[in-house]
Design an enzyme around this catalytic site. Sequence first.
Site, PDB file in Angstrom:
ATOM      1  N   TYR A  22     -13.156  -1.631  12.533  1.00  0.00           N
ATOM      2  CA  TYR A  22     -13.656  -0.403  11.907  1.00  0.00           C
ATOM      3  C   TYR A  22     -15.136  -0.183  12.206  1.00  0.00           C
ATOM      4  CZ  TYR A  22      -9.227  -0.161   9.443  1.00  0.00           C
ATOM      5  OH  TYR A  22      -7.891  -0.074   9.148  1.00  0.00           O
TER       6      TYR A  22
ATOM      7  N   TRP B  79      -4.818   3.376  11.670  1.00  0.00           N
ATOM      8  CA  TRP B  79      -4.663   3.122  10.233  1.00  0.00           C
ATOM      9  C   TRP B  79      -5.066   4.400   9.543  1.00  0.00           C
ATOM     10  CZ3 TRP B  79      -2.338  -0.553   7.466  1.00  0.00           C
ATOM     11  CH2 TRP B  79      -2.477  -0.452   6.079  1.00  0.00           C
TER      12      TRP B  79
ATOM     13  N   GLU C 195      -5.626   1.863  -1.470  1.00  0.00           N
ATOM     14  CA  GLU C 195      -6.688   1.188  -0.737  1.00  0.00           C
ATOM     15  C   GLU C 195      -7.285   0.069  -1.620  1.00  0.00           C
ATOM     16  OE1 GLU C 195      -7.519   0.952   2.286  1.00  0.00           O
ATOM     17  OE2 GLU C 195      -9.538   0.148   2.154  1.00  0.00           O
ATOM     18  N   TRP C 196      -6.442  -0.877  -1.986  1.00  0.00           N
ATOM     19  CA  TRP C 196      -6.847  -2.096  -2.699  1.00  0.00           C
ATOM     20  C   TRP C 196      -7.761  -1.794  -3.891  1.00  0.00           C
ATOM     21  CZ3 TRP C 196      -3.059  -4.862  -1.236  1.00  0.00           C
ATOM     22  CH2 TRP C 196      -2.594  -4.799   0.073  1.00  0.00           C
TER      23      TRP C 196
ATOM     24  N   GLN D 166       0.808  -1.224   0.000  1.00  0.00           N
ATOM     25  CA  GLN D 166       0.000   0.000   0.000  1.00  0.00           C
ATOM     26  C   GLN D 166       0.843   1.277   0.000  1.00  0.00           C
ATOM     27  OE1 GLN D 166      -2.694  -1.827   3.211  1.00  0.00           O
ATOM     28  NE2 GLN D 166      -4.079  -0.449   2.155  1.00  0.00           N
TER      29      GLN D 166
ATOM     30  N   HIS E 111       0.968  -9.120   4.546  1.00  0.00           N
ATOM     31  CA  HIS E 111      -0.187  -8.232   4.381  1.00  0.00           C
ATOM     32  C   HIS E 111      -0.576  -8.297   2.898  1.00  0.00           C
ATOM     33  CE1 HIS E 111      -2.334  -4.556   6.235  1.00  0.00           C
ATOM     34  NE2 HIS E 111      -2.889  -4.745   5.040  1.00  0.00           N
TER      35      HIS E 111
ATOM     36  N   ASN F  97      -1.780 -10.466   8.530  1.00  0.00           N
ATOM     37  CA  ASN F  97      -2.775  -9.419   8.717  1.00  0.00           C
ATOM     38  C   ASN F  97      -4.098  -9.866   8.105  1.00  0.00           C
ATOM     39  OD1 ASN F  97      -3.605  -6.565   9.357  1.00  0.00           O
ATOM     40  ND2 ASN F  97      -4.149  -6.692   7.197  1.00  0.00           N
ATOM     41  N   GLU F  98      -5.129  -9.924   8.932  1.00  0.00           N
ATOM     42  CA  GLU F  98      -6.506 -10.164   8.493  1.00  0.00           C
ATOM     43  C   GLU F  98      -6.660 -11.398   7.599  1.00  0.00           C
ATOM     44  OE1 GLU F  98      -8.037  -6.539   6.788  1.00  0.00           O
ATOM     45  OE2 GLU F  98      -7.851  -5.445   8.664  1.00  0.00           O
TER      46      GLU F  98
HETATM   47  O1  IFM Z   1      -6.330  -0.582   4.016  1.00  0.00           O
HETATM   48  C1  IFM Z   1      -6.881  -1.652   4.721  1.00  0.00           C
HETATM   49  C2  IFM Z   1      -5.782  -2.524   5.294  1.00  0.00           C
HETATM   50  O2  IFM Z   1      -4.929  -2.984   4.305  1.00  0.00           O
HETATM   51  C3  IFM Z   1      -6.386  -3.718   5.992  1.00  0.00           C
HETATM   52  N1  IFM Z   1      -7.393  -3.317   6.944  1.00  0.00           N
HETATM   53  C4  IFM Z   1      -8.403  -2.380   6.501  1.00  0.00           C
HETATM   54  C5  IFM Z   1      -7.746  -1.181   5.853  1.00  0.00           C
HETATM   55  C6  IFM Z   1      -8.832  -0.176   5.390  1.00  0.00           C
HETATM   56  O3  IFM Z   1      -9.677  -0.779   4.464  1.00  0.00           O
END
Ligand code: IFM
Length: 444
Positions: free
Chosen positions: A294, A398, A405-406, A26, A126, A170-171
């Site tokens: 979030y 964050w 942002e993907w 990112q 990530h 991550n996630e």
């Molecule tokens: O930008 C993302 C991040 O890469 C992973 N968690 C959520 C963020 C916001 O969408």
Amino acid sequence: MPTTQLPNTASLPPDFIWGVSTSSFQIEGATQEDGRGLSIWDIYCRTGEIKNHDTGDSACDHYHRYREDVGLMKALGVQAYRFSVAWPRVRPLGRGSANEAGLSFYDRLIDELLAAGIEPWLCLYHWDLPQALEERGGWLNRESAVWFADYASLIAARFGDRVKRFATFNEPSMFSLFSRSLGKRDGSSEDKLHRMIHNVNLAHGAAVDVLRANVINASIGCIHNRQPCRPSSASEADAAAAARLNVYWNAGFPDPQCRGEYPLSMRVAIEPHMQPGDLARICRPLDWFGLNHYSPVYVKARADSMLGYDFGDKPASLPLTPIGWPIDPDAFSRTLQDVHAQYGLPIYVLENGYGDSGQPNQTGAVIDPGRIEFLKAYINAMNEAASSGVDVRGYFVWSLLDNFEWDSGYSIRFGLTYVDYASLQRTPKSSFGWYAGLIKAMQP
Ligand code: IFM
């Protein structure tokens, strides 16, 4: 800074850690420099499906501007910085030879952080899987646990003298549920989803063992995205769809990793991928739980989709961020309480933040009161959770910078710092000053 503008932090422990987070793809850019290999995101970006056809090719150019970015962190006063290593930068084909130039970049970054008194928190993954591994099946290949453990061992050997905080993933629920590697997101991809979940869990366990064995005083966790999944209507079908998604989104990784068992409703589907001893391989002792939160997610039933859900309407009364995410600090407080009750590990909030598309005004300043209000409300909620006994030890915004942002490309901005993607100039937003003021006010 008038104290009325600051959240209540009275219940947080005295050694609470304030930080910021980013991730390699990112922000780094320099995707074709110094021997970096291709990642799956370089390839996705070429399909033209990313908003405005954006790519990660230059991103925030952090690869060249990391000194300036550490300077921003110093100005913020953060005690810690969470970043990720791009696997294809340090091992271009995912397996085999390491790339010295890529490793040196992270040496420089880590040394700069330590010199600034900022603790590096290194996340191994990530989402930027080496494309060469994707071509071998990626996370759908059980061998991926071996590839990941080898990669973890490279990282441990190179950086373990200076880095002690490690996250494996991550996630994991996000990159598996929304993985393009599963193909069309219909019922037929469910078996692949279960295979991927299990392989990623195996990779996590294998990496924990490698880090533990090779880094003295390592402090290890995994970072989970936990958002309550709620039905978007009062119908039974929507309630069932939300309950089902909730298990995959919030429990399919932490339950086996921290408790040694898959959620009941997933077990039959995971069974074909399970080998004797797997749960013991996955459930390795951890030092903390990384929480990214979030907002709640609203879900409706959709019979022809993977896991039978789709995203539904949000309650009209809920306030939303400019990108349409509900603002619901109580959900954050309850999520912290749930994580504490379910897993009993110290919690570090490793992502929380506010997305918008704010631009500089005529004077060049970026004024973002919405972000300040959001962060204040969420930190208040975290304090409330702490006052009820939740062991929360850190909070990372964050993100340090606006970034890629993907699927939304650069159209969505989460940074405390505005990035002009043409000039790459960084401009701290008003929320940057607010967060710096909060951290300063917390100093003894
Ligand atoms: O930008 C993302 C991040 O890469 C992973 N968690 C959520 C963020 C916001 O969408």
